[in-house]
Design an enzyme around this catalytic site. Structure first.
Site, PDB file in Angstrom:
ATOM      1  N   LYS A  84       0.846  -1.192   0.000  1.00 34.53           N
ATOM      2  CA  LYS A  84       0.000   0.000   0.000  1.00 34.53           C
ATOM      3  C   LYS A  84       0.883   1.244   0.000  1.00 34.53           C
ATOM      4  CE  LYS A  84      -4.524  -0.416   2.118  1.00 34.53           C
ATOM      5  NZ  LYS A  84      -5.267  -0.205   3.379  1.00 34.53           N
TER       6      LYS A  84
HETATM    7  O1  G3P Z   1      -9.328   0.314   4.192  1.00 34.35           O
HETATM    8  C1  G3P Z   1      -9.191   1.570   4.769  1.00 34.35           C
HETATM    9  C2  G3P Z   1      -9.753   1.588   6.126  1.00 34.35           C
HETATM   10  O2  G3P Z   1      -8.976   0.810   6.984  1.00 34.35           O
HETATM   11  C3  G3P Z   1     -10.007   2.929   6.702  1.00 34.35           C
HETATM   12  O3  G3P Z   1     -11.186   2.786   7.368  1.00 34.35           O
HETATM   13  O4  G3P Z   1     -12.903   3.299   9.029  1.00 34.35           O
HETATM   14  O5  G3P Z   1     -10.518   4.017   9.410  1.00 34.35           O
HETATM   15  O6  G3P Z   1     -11.908   5.141   7.683  1.00 34.35           O
HETATM   16  P1  G3P Z   1     -11.663   3.887   8.440  1.00 34.35           P
END
Ligand code: G3P
Length: 220
Positions: A84
């Protein structure tokens, strides 16, 4: 649409793979930190051995040289590992270097079609628009997913869209409707995708009707 798990929790990943529906995993530094002070490489290697498909894990560096060096190292950890790289100009440059070396990149923290456009040109295999975080600031996260899918399709580009930052089952439905190739979901959302109160009521009613006539039996 394929389902990936957005977690670094080995037990949750094992369960998802056992269900036969989880074909990939995405992690990030926040998700890895949630598992405590772990050996990063060992954890990623363990996840890669459990999961049948791509496992994305993120570099920590922010300049091109450090990102490329870290990505080359991560790429040695397993055949199914994907690196990533965050959406920045440095990230685009690192992505082009890595793509030429056939190192698979998941272009992450993507919030606009323009960022996705540059990622696809640089050779990223996956592009991850963060739906929930856009919704959080009053924008329409899913419309960015839809735009990227349409753009890749129109120009017949090989990159795949991973709808990320998924917060609830409605996000999964919408991602499928707009043609995302993959949705990466937290474990709790995976469980919620199967739950419905009418299913629970239906199972209970069938069981009660059977027992009333046939007597109590737990199985055939
Ligand atoms: O895949 C990206 C994710 O881990 C971010 O999610 O909920 O932290 O915005 P969030």
């Amino acid at each position: 649409m394929r389902i990936f798990l957005d977690t670094a929790n080995v037990e949750h990943i094992r369960h998802g793979v056992r269900l036969g529906v989880v074909t990939g995993v995405t992690t990030n530094p926040s998700l890895v930190s949630k598992e405590g002070k772990v050996d990063y490489r060992k954890l990623v290697e363990e996840i890669c051995a459990i999961v049948p498909g791509p496992v994305s894990t993120e570099v920590l560096g922010q300049d091109v040289k450090t990102m490329v060096t870290e990505a080359r190292e991560i790429a040695k950890w397993a055949d199914n590992v994907v690196v990533k790289i965050p959406a920045s100009l440095e990230g685009v440059e690192a992505t082009s270097v890595l793509a030429k070396e056939n190192i698979k990149v998941n272009f992450t923290l993507c919030f606009t079609l323009n960022q996705a456009l540059l990622a696809a040109e640089a050779g990223a295999r996956f592009i991850s628009p963060f739906v929930g975080r856009l919704d959080d600031i009053g924008e329409d996260g899913m419309s960015v997913v839809a735009d990227i899918v349409e753009y890749l399709d129109y120009y017949q580009l090989p990159a795949q869209v991973i709808a990320a930052s998924i917060r609830h089952p409605q996000h999964c439905l919408m991602a499928a409707r707009v043609g995302a190739h993959i949705a990466t979901v937290p474990y709790e959302v995976l469980l919620q995708m199967m739950r419905h109160p009418l299913t629970d009521i239906g199972i209970q009613r069938f069981r009660d009707d059977w027992n009333k006539t046939m007597g109590r039996g737990e199985s055939l």
